[in-house]
Write a protein that holds these residues in place. Structure first.
Motif, PDB file in Angstrom:
ATOM      1  N   SER A 215       0.815  -1.216   0.000  1.00  0.00           N
ATOM      2  CA  SER A 215       0.000   0.000   0.000  1.00  0.00           C
ATOM      3  C   SER A 215       0.844   1.259   0.000  1.00  0.00           C
ATOM      4  N   ALA A 216       0.285   2.293  -0.619  1.00  0.00           N
ATOM      5  CA  ALA A 216       0.838   3.652  -0.572  1.00  0.00           C
ATOM      6  C   ALA A 216      -0.314   4.586  -0.241  1.00  0.00           C
ATOM      7  N   ILE A 217      -0.005   5.637   0.497  1.00  0.00           N
ATOM      8  CA  ILE A 217      -1.036   6.608   0.858  1.00  0.00           C
ATOM      9  C   ILE A 217      -0.530   8.021   0.588  1.00  0.00           C
ATOM     10  N   ASP A 218      -1.371   8.813  -0.044  1.00  0.00           N
ATOM     11  CA  ASP A 218      -1.101  10.234  -0.232  1.00  0.00           C
ATOM     12  C   ASP A 218      -1.314  10.900   1.123  1.00  0.00           C
ATOM     13  N   ILE A 219      -0.255  11.449   1.706  1.00  0.00           N
ATOM     14  CA  ILE A 219      -0.367  11.919   3.086  1.00  0.00           C
ATOM     15  C   ILE A 219      -1.196  13.188   3.223  1.00  0.00           C
ATOM     16  N   ASP A 220      -1.499  13.853   2.125  1.00  0.00           N
ATOM     17  CA  ASP A 220      -2.345  15.047   2.184  1.00  0.00           C
ATOM     18  C   ASP A 220      -3.813  14.714   1.963  1.00  0.00           C
ATOM     19  N   THR A 221      -4.108  13.926   0.940  1.00  0.00           N
ATOM     20  CA  THR A 221      -5.507  13.619   0.611  1.00  0.00           C
ATOM     21  C   THR A 221      -5.998  12.336   1.254  1.00  0.00           C
ATOM     22  N   LYS A 222      -5.054  11.483   1.694  1.00  0.00           N
ATOM     23  CA  LYS A 222      -5.333  10.164   2.264  1.00  0.00           C
ATOM     24  C   LYS A 222      -5.862   9.181   1.213  1.00  0.00           C
ATOM     25  N   GLU A 223      -5.651   9.480  -0.057  1.00  0.00           N
ATOM     26  CA  GLU A 223      -5.983   8.517  -1.094  1.00  0.00           C
ATOM     27  C   GLU A 223      -5.009   7.347  -1.013  1.00  0.00           C
ATOM     28  N   VAL A 224      -5.566   6.131  -1.124  1.00  0.00           N
ATOM     29  CA  VAL A 224      -4.762   4.912  -0.986  1.00  0.00           C
ATOM     30  C   VAL A 224      -4.618   4.220  -2.339  1.00  0.00           C
ATOM     31  N   PHE A 225      -3.413   3.737  -2.606  1.00  0.00           N
ATOM     32  CA  PHE A 225      -3.128   2.944  -3.797  1.00  0.00           C
ATOM     33  C   PHE A 225      -2.602   1.591  -3.345  1.00  0.00           C
ATOM     34  N   GLN A 226      -3.046   0.520  -4.007  1.00  0.00           N
ATOM     35  CA  GLN A 226      -2.637  -0.812  -3.590  1.00  0.00           C
ATOM     36  C   GLN A 226      -2.288  -1.695  -4.781  1.00  0.00           C
ATOM     37  N   SER A 227      -1.372  -2.618  -4.538  1.00  0.00           N
ATOM     38  CA  SER A 227      -1.069  -3.664  -5.498  1.00  0.00           C
ATOM     39  C   SER A 227      -2.094  -4.782  -5.342  1.00  0.00           C
ATOM     40  N   ASN A 228      -2.002  -5.774  -6.194  1.00  0.00           N
ATOM     41  CA  ASN A 228      -2.701  -7.026  -5.937  1.00  0.00           C
ATOM     42  C   ASN A 228      -2.105  -7.659  -4.683  1.00  0.00           C
ATOM     43  N   ARG A 229      -2.741  -8.695  -4.182  1.00  0.00           N
ATOM     44  CA  ARG A 229      -2.119  -9.451  -3.104  1.00  0.00           C
ATOM     45  C   ARG A 229      -0.775  -9.975  -3.619  1.00  0.00           C
ATOM     46  N   VAL A 230       0.279  -9.655  -2.896  1.00  0.00           N
ATOM     47  CA  VAL A 230       1.619  -9.938  -3.409  1.00  0.00           C
ATOM     48  C   VAL A 230       1.857 -11.430  -3.563  1.00  0.00           C
ATOM     49  N   MET A 231       1.278 -12.237  -2.703  1.00  0.00           N
ATOM     50  CA  MET A 231       1.461 -13.679  -2.836  1.00  0.00           C
ATOM     51  C   MET A 231       0.934 -14.185  -4.177  1.00  0.00           C
ATOM     52  N   GLY A 232      -0.060 -13.514  -4.733  1.00  0.00           N
ATOM     53  CA  GLY A 232      -0.577 -13.891  -6.041  1.00  0.00           C
ATOM     54  C   GLY A 232       0.352 -13.504  -7.173  1.00  0.00           C
ATOM     55  N   LEU A 233       1.269 -12.577  -6.904  1.00  0.00           N
ATOM     56  CA  LEU A 233       2.248 -12.173  -7.898  1.00  0.00           C
ATOM     57  C   LEU A 233       3.460 -13.107  -7.902  1.00  0.00           C
ATOM     58  N   TYR A 234       3.559 -13.944  -6.870  1.00  0.00           N
ATOM     59  CA  TYR A 234       4.637 -14.932  -6.760  1.00  0.00           C
ATOM     60  C   TYR A 234       4.028 -16.312  -6.491  1.00  0.00           C
ATOM     61  N   PRO A 235       3.227 -16.820  -7.425  1.00  0.00           N
ATOM     62  CA  PRO A 235       2.448 -18.046  -7.172  1.00  0.00           C
ATOM     63  C   PRO A 235       3.288 -19.297  -6.960  1.00  0.00           C
ATOM     64  N   ASP A 236       4.538 -19.281  -7.396  1.00  0.00           N
ATOM     65  CA  ASP A 236       5.374 -20.476  -7.282  1.00  0.00           C
ATOM     66  C   ASP A 236       6.202 -20.505  -6.009  1.00  0.00           C
ATOM     67  N   GLU A 237       6.057 -19.474  -5.159  1.00  0.00           N
ATOM     68  CA  GLU A 237       6.884 -19.397  -3.973  1.00  0.00           C
ATOM     69  C   GLU A 237       6.109 -19.837  -2.734  1.00  0.00           C
ATOM     70  N   LEU A 238       6.761 -20.657  -1.937  1.00  0.00           N
ATOM     71  CA  LEU A 238       6.172 -21.180  -0.723  1.00  0.00           C
ATOM     72  C   LEU A 238       6.957 -20.644   0.480  1.00  0.00           C
ATOM     73  N   GLY A 239       6.666 -21.175   1.652  1.00  0.00           N
ATOM     74  CA  GLY A 239       7.443 -20.793   2.833  1.00  0.00           C
ATOM     75  C   GLY A 239       6.662 -19.919   3.776  1.00  0.00           C
ATOM     76  N   ARG A 240       7.394 -19.059   4.466  1.00  0.00           N
ATOM     77  CA  ARG A 240       6.801 -18.284   5.563  1.00  0.00           C
ATOM     78  C   ARG A 240       5.755 -17.307   5.077  1.00  0.00           C
ATOM     79  N   ASN A 241       5.831 -16.927   3.801  1.00  0.00           N
ATOM     80  CA  ASN A 241       4.905 -15.934   3.267  1.00  0.00           C
ATOM     81  C   ASN A 241       3.475 -16.438   3.162  1.00  0.00           C
ATOM     82  N   LYS A 242       3.279 -17.762   3.312  1.00  0.00           N
ATOM     83  CA  LYS A 242       1.958 -18.330   3.122  1.00  0.00           C
ATOM     84  C   LYS A 242       1.139 -18.364   4.406  1.00  0.00           C
ATOM     85  N   LYS A 243       1.585 -17.663   5.428  1.00  0.00           N
ATOM     86  CA  LYS A 243       0.816 -17.606   6.672  1.00  0.00           C
ATOM     87  C   LYS A 243      -0.563 -16.988   6.392  1.00  0.00           C
TER      88      LYS A 243
END
Length: 243
Positions: A215-243
């Motif tokens: 996430s990123a937030i515009d600190i003046d307007t409080k508008e929020v920008f977000q990526s997709n769920r990051v785990m979905g961008l790395y579908p072949d990776e396992l491990g601690r990130n899958k909590k």
């Protein structure tokens, strides 16, 4: 001109480039990164390289997080902290396989010059985790608190939303700053996938290292920008990130 505060990246370069694109970041935007650039997904070294290049076109502030401290220590000495290795360090070490000695030294310098906090002209504080001194960050005796402390966020979570910042009941630790922006404690721990606001504290870590988004937030307007769920961008990776 905008100023965006950006939460914990944890090696998720694909999430970072996605959010830069979705926020339509241009060279006039200032970017304040709240730390933990490495450890988690497979592109930690690539994240650092991307940020170094980004700082050539944009005004950037890179706050140091606890994972950055561990990575810096490894780059400087070659010593592997066991806790770090089990919490994303392994993936970070592997991400450096294709990087030369000179590139690693450049990255080490990047970590070494990172500030532990940033104060802007509007008295807004940016810090990775928190601080404990009732007198503010300048009086903090233990610098580790800047990247490890969770008590500031825990206190903010328990605050009565009806108490004004000018009230004697408002926590003195928070009164020093108009706003405080932090990362470190994922909002998904509280079933929230957006940046959370409690009192004058904004938590921008939305769990990109686990099942959440970057996430990123515009600190003046409080508008929020977000990526997709990051785990979905790395579908072949396992491990601690899958909590």
């Amino acid at each position: 001109m905008r100023t965006l505060a950006i939460g914990d990246i944890h090696g998720g370069l694909r999430g970072l480039t996605q959010i830069i694109d979705r926020a339509n970041v241009n060279s006039e935007d200032s970017l304040i990164f709240l730390g933990d650039y490495v450890d988690g997904w497979s592109e930690s070294a690539q994240v650092i390289q991307y940020l170094i290049e980004l700082s050539k076109t944009n005004t950037c502030v890179f706050i140091k997080g606890n994972h950055d401290v561990w990575c810096e220590q490894w780059l400087a000495s070659g010593i592997i902290n066991d806790v770090w290795f089990e919490h994303g360090g392994k993936e970070t070490i592997e991400s450096y396989d294709a990087f030369s000695k000179d590139q690693k030294l450049m990255h080490l310098h990047f970590f070494e010059v990172m500030p532990l906090y940033h104060l802007d002209a509007e008295n807004r504080l940016f810090v990775h985790a928190g601080f404990t001194s009732m007198k503010g960050v300048e009086s903090e005796l233990h610098k580790e608190n800047f990247y490890f402390d969770r008590t500031l966020w825990e206190m903010a979570l328990t605050m009565d939303k009806n108490i004004d910042q000018s009230s004697v009941l408002y926590p003195n630790r928070l009164k020093h700053y108009s706003e405080i922006y932090i990362g470190h404690t994922p909002t998904i721990n509280f079933s929230e996938d957006q940046p959370m606001n409690c009192g004058n504290v904004w938590n921008v870590d939305t769990g990109a290292t686990f099942t959440g988004k970057l996430s990123a937030i515009d600190i003046d307007t409080k508008e929020v920008f977000q990526s997709n769920r990051v785990m979905g961008l790395y579908p072949d990776e396992l491990g601690r990130n899958k909590k």
